[in-house]
Scaffold this active site. Sequence first.
Site, short mmCIF file in Angstrom:
data_model
loop_
_atom_site.label_atom_id
_atom_site.label_comp_id
_atom_site.label_asym_id
_atom_site.label_seq_id
_atom_site.Cartn_x
_atom_site.Cartn_y
_atom_site.Cartn_z
N LYS A 1 4.64 -1.63 -14.95
CA LYS A 1 3.68 -1.84 -15.50
C LYS A 1 2.37 -0.56 -16.29
CE LYS A 1 4.26 -1.93 -10.05
NZ LYS A 1 4.54 -1.15 -9.27
N GLN B 1 3.24 3.63 -5.22
CA GLN B 1 4.82 3.31 -5.35
C GLN B 1 5.43 3.81 -4.39
OE1 GLN B 1 5.40 1.10 -7.92
NE2 GLN B 1 7.69 0.15 -7.00
N ASP C 1 -2.77 -3.53 -4.18
CA ASP C 1 -1.07 -4.04 -3.73
C ASP C 1 -2.21 -4.56 -2.66
OD1 ASP C 1 0.57 -3.31 -4.72
OD2 ASP C 1 1.29 -1.37 -4.53
N1 GUN Z 1 7.56 -0.89 -4.84
C1 GUN Z 1 8.17 -2.48 -4.33
N2 GUN Z 1 7.80 -3.33 -5.15
C2 GUN Z 1 6.44 -2.40 -4.97
C3 GUN Z 1 5.41 -3.30 -4.83
O1 GUN Z 1 4.56 -4.72 -4.89
N3 GUN Z 1 4.01 -2.37 -4.78
C4 GUN Z 1 4.78 -1.49 -4.50
N4 GUN Z 1 3.27 -0.19 -4.49
N5 GUN Z 1 5.50 -0.47 -4.62
C5 GUN Z 1 6.45 -1.25 -4.95
#
Ligand code: GUN
Length: 306
Positions: A53, A97, A120
């Site tokens: 990211k 995350q 998110d």
């Molecule tokens: N962990 C696995 N996929 C994701 C996601 O799309 N967003 C976040 N914040 N954590 C994750």
Amino acid sequence: MDSKLLSGKIVAQSVYRNIKKQIKNLNEKNITPGLAVILVGKRSDSELYVRIKQKKCKELFINSFLYKFENNVEEEEIIKQIELLNNDQNVHGILIQLPLPNHLDEYNILNKVAIEKDVDGFHSLNFGNLAINSNPLYVPCTPEGCLEMLNYYNIDLEGKHVVLVGCSKVVGLPAALMSLHKEATVSICHIKTQNIKNITRMADILIVACGVPHLVKNDWVKDGVIIIDVGINRMDDLTKKRGYRLVGDVDFDDVYDKVKYITPVPGGVGPMTVAMLMKHCIQYIVENIEEQCVQNLNGGNYIESI
Ligand code: GUN
């Protein structure tokens, strides 16, 4: 489309073309979008996703700010950081995350993120508005990416039977809600589902997000099925230099002769998740540019309230 592959890489590129134009416009107004990421602990998968990211942010000239916490961090410390970020005008998106260590209350932490920075879509208000189909500011990136890919390839969900394997908050549950809002008939399977193959065999569109490598085999699907494989798993492979390869939750080779379309792993849903996140990082600024930009005393522009 002459092959059976639904390429997330190709769809993501078209998303990025659009994002780049929008970021250029923002730069002309002296605005640089910013994403803050909170990472707790040292899970190698989470660290990898965060690096991906951040790399994409750098490519797109989005500022990225990483806040790392030890595995045993107190909840209050994370909440304090979120509150600072909520009030930081250089931060337009906040991502926690997941998963968080067990001692932390995920619900409580996610709900501390300002909803206009909840890129998110996991804040209860955004998720609740998704549930009732009432204009959430953001929806979760991975299922949005799945549907965006289907849309790009002109695959309509209306009246189709969409079957989910997995009911997580990150993918399965929001994917089910989004499919329902597209007027699909939706079935959700999970770890306690009995005779699961009888259900998956009914799927016109099968979305698999359960984290079990190669779970879905040839006899789980009907002829002509469209499969979206969300899984990204490591499988030992001594023919590879690094000793493993990435595989999905679907046994790609085993199902291939039956499918109408299928997403590959890697190169399928993964790139779409990141693309949707990047889109979210600029969405609120773009939609609220008039209110966001105010002339400061020196004649420059700055973001006032987000
Ligand atoms: N962990 C696995 N996929 C994701 C996601 O799309 N967003 C976040 N914040 N954590 C994750």
